[in-house]
Motif scaffolding. Structure first.
Motif, PDB file in Angstrom:
ATOM      1  N   THR A 180       0.860  -1.180   0.000  1.00 37.47           N
ATOM      2  CA  THR A 180       0.000   0.000   0.000  1.00 37.47           C
ATOM      3  C   THR A 180       0.894   1.228   0.000  1.00 37.47           C
ATOM      4  O   THR A 180       2.116   1.103   0.018  1.00 37.47           O
TER       5      THR A 180
ATOM      6  N   PRO B 159      -6.908  -9.445   6.908  1.00 30.41           N
ATOM      7  CA  PRO B 159      -7.441  -8.637   5.804  1.00 30.41           C
ATOM      8  C   PRO B 159      -8.529  -7.658   6.259  1.00 30.41           C
ATOM      9  O   PRO B 159      -8.605  -6.533   5.771  1.00 30.41           O
TER      10      PRO B 159
ATOM     11  N   ARG C 220      -6.860  -4.760   8.032  1.00 29.26           N
ATOM     12  CA  ARG C 220      -6.203  -3.939   7.019  1.00 29.26           C
ATOM     13  C   ARG C 220      -7.222  -3.045   6.285  1.00 29.26           C
ATOM     14  O   ARG C 220      -7.038  -1.840   6.158  1.00 29.26           O
ATOM     15  N   ASP C 221      -8.316  -3.659   5.822  1.00 35.90           N
ATOM     16  CA  ASP C 221      -9.344  -2.892   5.120  1.00 35.90           C
ATOM     17  C   ASP C 221      -9.968  -1.821   6.014  1.00 35.90           C
ATOM     18  O   ASP C 221     -10.231  -0.713   5.569  1.00 35.90           O
ATOM     19  N   THR C 222     -10.207  -2.187   7.270  1.00 41.68           N
ATOM     20  CA  THR C 222     -10.822  -1.237   8.197  1.00 41.68           C
ATOM     21  C   THR C 222      -9.944   0.002   8.343  1.00 41.68           C
ATOM     22  O   THR C 222     -10.431   1.130   8.344  1.00 41.68           O
TER      23      THR C 222
ATOM     24  N   LEU D  64      -9.649   1.941   4.765  1.00 38.72           N
ATOM     25  CA  LEU D  64     -10.882   2.614   4.339  1.00 38.72           C
ATOM     26  C   LEU D  64     -11.083   3.965   5.018  1.00 38.72           C
ATOM     27  O   LEU D  64     -11.935   4.744   4.606  1.00 38.72           O
TER      28      LEU D  64
END
Ligand SMILES: [Zn+2]
Length: 172
Positions: free
Chosen positions: A33, A115, A118-120, A123
């Motif tokens: 990222t 995952p 990570r997304d939390t 976002l």
């Protein structure tokens, strides 16, 4: 790195919570990222409600370094977010298309929450993220301004085109 595996079958009934601290390495795995530095506290609270039902609350607080969209220099992004989801073990297929419940195959013994964590966190980054007005790196802004001007010059290629010369003559 800490393991984010949730042991579905052996988890005791009731609530429990685990804390983690995320550094930059958490965001530079298989799918890199733009996060260059991180210091995020994560609390995962799990409640096992039945043989197959779990409620999960993720709370993430801390900061990240990400490149500014305007000057490309690192900027600090502060986050404080909570994500809640129910998990149910059912059937044979993972189904994450529903809004409030994640269906996990009955046969699974564990669920990797990495995952989701990570997304939390990712976002919370706004689509456009820039330094506060006046705080961009002035040298970078100047350099980018020059590059932009060059790009415009390249596009202005009507000079010397005989058709345009003819047109100009008509206009005169
Ligand atoms: Zn900037």
């Amino acid at each position: 790195m800490a393991s984010f595996k949730l042991n579905l079958k052996t988890l005791p009934f009731g609530s429990q919570s685990v804390n983690y601290r995320l550094g930059a390495d958490f965001f530079s795995g298989d799918e890199p990222t733009e996060v260059s530095a991180a210091d995020v506290d994560v609390e995962i609270e799990v409640t096992r409600k039945s043989e197959r039902d779990y409620a999960l609350t993720l709370t993430c607080r801390g900061k990240l370094s990400i490149p500014c969209d305007r000057c490309l220099e690192p900027m600090e992004h502060t986050l404080d977010t909570t994500y809640q989801v129910n998990i149910r073990q059912e059937g044979e297929v993972l189904d994450d298309s529903r809004d409030t419940v994640l269906i996990v195959p009955e046969a699974w013994h564990e669920l990797d929450l990495a995952p989701m964590v990570r997304d939390t966190v990712l976002l919370t980054i706004p689509i456009m993220h820039t330094h506060a007005p006046g705080e961009c790196n002035p040298q970078m802004m100047e350099r980018l301004g020059e590059l932009e001007a060059d790009a415009h010059d390249d596009n202005d290629n009507t000079a010397g085109d005989p058709r345009w010369d003819a047109l100009r003559k008509l206009m005169e």
